[in-house]
Design an enzyme around this catalytic site. Structure first.
Site, PDB file in Angstrom:
ATOM      1  N   ASP A  11      33.995  18.420  12.200  1.00 19.11           N
ATOM      2  CA  ASP A  11      35.431  18.342  11.553  1.00 19.11           C
ATOM      3  C   ASP A  11      35.229  18.038  10.204  1.00 19.11           C
ATOM      4  O   ASP A  11      34.544  17.021   9.835  1.00 19.11           O
ATOM      5  CB  ASP A  11      36.290  17.472  12.146  1.00 19.11           C
ATOM      6  N   GLY A  12      35.467  18.927   9.135  1.00 19.11           N
ATOM      7  CA  GLY A  12      35.264  18.824   7.785  1.00 19.11           C
ATOM      8  C   GLY A  12      34.408  19.762   7.211  1.00 19.11           C
ATOM      9  O   GLY A  12      32.999  19.962   7.457  1.00 19.11           O
ATOM     10  N   GLY A  13      35.055  20.593   6.230  1.00 23.74           N
ATOM     11  CA  GLY A  13      34.432  21.508   5.601  1.00 23.74           C
ATOM     12  C   GLY A  13      33.779  22.662   6.299  1.00 23.74           C
ATOM     13  O   GLY A  13      32.956  23.288   6.128  1.00 23.74           O
ATOM     14  N   HIS A  17      44.479  21.165  16.194  1.00 25.83           N
ATOM     15  CA  HIS A  17      43.836  19.794  15.861  1.00 25.83           C
ATOM     16  C   HIS A  17      44.917  18.843  14.906  1.00 25.83           C
ATOM     17  O   HIS A  17      45.437  19.756  13.909  1.00 25.83           O
ATOM     18  CB  HIS A  17      42.383  20.110  14.844  1.00 25.83           C
ATOM     19  N   MET A  64      46.656   9.887  10.452  1.00 23.89           N
ATOM     20  CA  MET A  64      45.980   8.805   9.304  1.00 23.89           C
ATOM     21  C   MET A  64      46.918   7.761   9.054  1.00 23.89           C
ATOM     22  O   MET A  64      48.044   8.104   9.016  1.00 23.89           O
ATOM     23  CB  MET A  64      45.664   9.604   8.102  1.00 23.89           C
ATOM     24  N   GLY A  85      41.459  17.005   3.927  1.00 23.65           N
ATOM     25  CA  GLY A  85      41.077  18.323   3.824  1.00 23.65           C
ATOM     26  C   GLY A  85      40.566  18.792   2.551  1.00 23.65           C
ATOM     27  O   GLY A  85      40.547  18.266   1.589  1.00 23.65           O
ATOM     28  N   GLY A  86      39.771  20.134   2.972  1.00 26.09           N
ATOM     29  CA  GLY A  86      39.372  20.714   1.773  1.00 26.09           C
ATOM     30  C   GLY A  86      38.065  20.261   1.200  1.00 26.09           C
ATOM     31  O   GLY A  86      37.867  20.504  -0.064  1.00 26.09           O
ATOM     32  N   HIS A 131      43.185  13.670  16.498  1.00 27.51           N
ATOM     33  CA  HIS A 131      42.272  12.700  15.797  1.00 27.51           C
ATOM     34  C   HIS A 131      42.567  11.659  15.390  1.00 27.51           C
ATOM     35  O   HIS A 131      43.258  11.959  14.199  1.00 27.51           O
ATOM     36  CB  HIS A 131      41.556  13.837  14.713  1.00 27.51           C
ATOM     37  N   SER A 139      43.146  22.879  12.128  1.00 25.88           N
ATOM     38  CA  SER A 139      43.733  21.642  11.792  1.00 25.88           C
ATOM     39  C   SER A 139      44.933  21.632  11.040  1.00 25.88           C
ATOM     40  O   SER A 139      44.913  22.562   9.825  1.00 25.88           O
ATOM     41  CB  SER A 139      42.794  20.786  10.855  1.00 25.88           C
ATOM     42  N   MET A 198      42.843   8.658  12.692  1.00 29.36           N
ATOM     43  CA  MET A 198      42.026   7.958  11.877  1.00 29.36           C
ATOM     44  C   MET A 198      42.708   6.970  11.561  1.00 29.36           C
ATOM     45  O   MET A 198      43.504   6.948  10.531  1.00 29.36           O
ATOM     46  CB  MET A 198      41.930   9.057  10.773  1.00 29.36           C
ATOM     47  N   MET A 201      31.916  13.776  12.384  1.00 25.60           N
ATOM     48  CA  MET A 201      32.531  14.073  11.075  1.00 25.60           C
ATOM     49  C   MET A 201      31.643  14.645  10.095  1.00 25.60           C
ATOM     50  O   MET A 201      30.424  14.160   9.901  1.00 25.60           O
ATOM     51  CB  MET A 201      33.308  12.816  10.312  1.00 25.60           C
ATOM     52  N   GLY A 210      40.442  23.499   8.950  1.00 31.21           N
ATOM     53  CA  GLY A 210      41.908  23.337   8.085  1.00 31.21           C
ATOM     54  C   GLY A 210      42.006  23.949   7.208  1.00 31.21           C
ATOM     55  O   GLY A 210      42.697  25.342   7.327  1.00 31.21           O
ATOM     56  N   SER A 211      41.513  23.944   6.067  1.00 29.04           N
ATOM     57  CA  SER A 211      41.590  24.665   4.690  1.00 29.04           C
ATOM     58  C   SER A 211      41.314  26.186   5.050  1.00 29.04           C
ATOM     59  O   SER A 211      41.618  27.067   4.690  1.00 29.04           O
ATOM     60  CB  SER A 211      41.103  24.184   3.458  1.00 29.04           C
ATOM     61  N   ASP A 229      45.726  15.660  12.882  1.00 32.05           N
ATOM     62  CA  ASP A 229      45.124  14.562  12.163  1.00 32.05           C
ATOM     63  C   ASP A 229      46.068  13.452  11.829  1.00 32.05           C
ATOM     64  O   ASP A 229      47.166  13.656  11.243  1.00 32.05           O
ATOM     65  CB  ASP A 229      44.394  14.767  10.774  1.00 32.05           C
TER      66      ASP A 229
HETATM   67  C1  DX5 Z   1      39.792  15.179   7.673  1.00 29.21           C
HETATM   68  C2  DX5 Z   1      40.415  15.776   9.190  1.00 29.21           C
HETATM   69  C3  DX5 Z   1      40.195  17.109   8.869  1.00 29.21           C
HETATM   70  C4  DX5 Z   1      40.730  18.220   8.056  1.00 29.21           C
HETATM   71  C5  DX5 Z   1      39.523  19.140   7.850  1.00 29.21           C
HETATM   72  O1  DX5 Z   1      39.619  13.899   7.600  1.00 29.21           O
HETATM   73  O2  DX5 Z   1      39.858  14.936  10.058  1.00 29.21           O
HETATM   74  O3  DX5 Z   1      40.587  17.678  10.310  1.00 29.21           O
HETATM   75  O4  DX5 Z   1      41.550  18.720   8.420  1.00 29.21           O
HETATM   76  O5  DX5 Z   1      39.822  20.011   6.799  1.00 29.21           O
HETATM   77  P1  DX5 Z   1      38.945  20.985   6.177  1.00 29.21           P
HETATM   78  O6  DX5 Z   1      38.534  21.944   7.293  1.00 29.21           O
HETATM   79  O7  DX5 Z   1      39.782  21.717   5.003  1.00 29.21           O
HETATM   80  O8  DX5 Z   1      37.549  20.126   5.769  1.00 29.21           O
HETATM   81 ZN    ZN Z   2      40.110  15.943  12.089  1.00 29.28          ZN
END
Ligand code: DX5
Ligand code: ZN
Length: 268
Positions: free
Chosen positions: A215-217, A73, A77, A184-185, A106, A49, A108, A177, A237-238, A75
């Site tokens: 997706d997420g963590g 990916h 927003m 992220g993070g 994605h 991401s 959002m 999710m 992502g992170s 994001d």
């Molecule tokens: C958060 C995003 C994710 C984000 C995940 O709402 O949809 O795609 O980049 O980041 P990590 O992998 O750091 O949780």
């Molecule tokens: Zn995402």
């Protein structure tokens, strides 16, 4: 400190993302595909991401993972559906021109019914919209497909998957999710794992060819649990762009996911 991304600047397959190329599989990393077929399992797909990348150097950041990732990916927003603001159509269009990786958008955003097909037209290979924000899910998912992209449907951690069962034929991917969307993070939410198992069972019961994305963590500590529970597409992502070497991080995550998938009960 700068990261060493020089090792992964070349795309060994030389494949380009044929925009509007339908709902075919994305280009697979040859190593990942080979391991998967040797083990007789479904291939794991990795989607770094760019939310955790340097937004001033997006093309370089995409290039850093182009040789080892299946998707990029993206994001989107809007400060309404989630309390954060990122990028939109112009950046997706520009990024599409500068990377061979298929874009996994994605959304959002509020009013995804109005905007989703535009992302497919801008070059996204997959467009995922949130169930919580949709007014007309069937129409919007069909519009995404008609525009030449794969159609994804996302659900927040507290949203159930069971009401979506009848929608499976309209979907190419279901995104669960594993954090509250927006940033992220964040820490991975284990409470989503039972829902992921139920989603995998639901997909198998219907014999549907729907990918299950998390997706997420998602990182070294959590990716195996996701794979064992039924995920086959992993956003990170992170864990990727926070690493000294993003390409190596993708490869390490893929290895863990493949090993966990090979021993997962849903594979048998
Ligand atoms: C958060 C995003 C994710 C984000 C995940 O709402 O949809 O795609 O980049 O980041 P990590 O992998 O750091 O949780
Ligand atoms: Zn995402």
């Amino acid at each position: 400190m700068g990261r060493d991304s020089s090792a992964a600047q070349q795309n060994p397959t030389g494949a380009a993302d044929g925009r509007g190329g339908g709902r075919d599989h994305p280009r697979r990393h040859p190593a990942g595909t080979a391991v998967a077929s040797r083990l007789g399992i479904m291939a794991v797909q990795m989607a770094p991401s760019i939310l955790s990348a340097d937004f001033a150097r997006l093309a370089d950041e995409a290039a850093a993972v182009a040789a080892v990732a299946d998707w990029l990916h993206v994001d989107v927003m809007d400060y309404h559906f989630v309390p954060n603001l990122t990028i939109g159509l112009p950046v997706v269009e520009a990024l599409h021109k500068h990377t061979g990786l298929p874009l996994d958008c994605h959304l959002m955003i509020s009013e995804p019914d109005r905007w989703a097909a535009g992302y497919a037209e801008a070059g996204a290979r997959n467009v995922t919209v949130h169930a919580e924000a949709l007014q007309s899910p069937v129409r919007t998912l069909r519009l995404i497909r008609a525009a030449g992209a794969r159609a994804g449907l996302a659900v927040n951690p507290a949203s159930p998957v069971e009401p979506l069962e009848d929608l499976l034929p309209e979907l190419d991917m279901l995104l669960l999710m594993t954090v509250e969307p927006g940033f992220g993070g964040q820490s991975f939410l284990d409470i989503v794992l039972p829902k992921l198992r139920r989603a995998r069972a639901m997909v198998q019961r219907h014999g549907a060819s729907v990918w299950l994305q998390v997706d997420g963590g998602v990182g070294e500590e959590t990716i195996e649990r996701c794979a064992e529970a039924g995920a086959d597409v992993f956003v990170a992502g992170s864990a990727v762009y926070g690493a000294d070497n993003p390409a190596a991080a993708v490869q390490a995550l893929r290895r863990r996911a493949e090993q966990a998938t090979a021993r997962a009960s849903w594979q048998r």
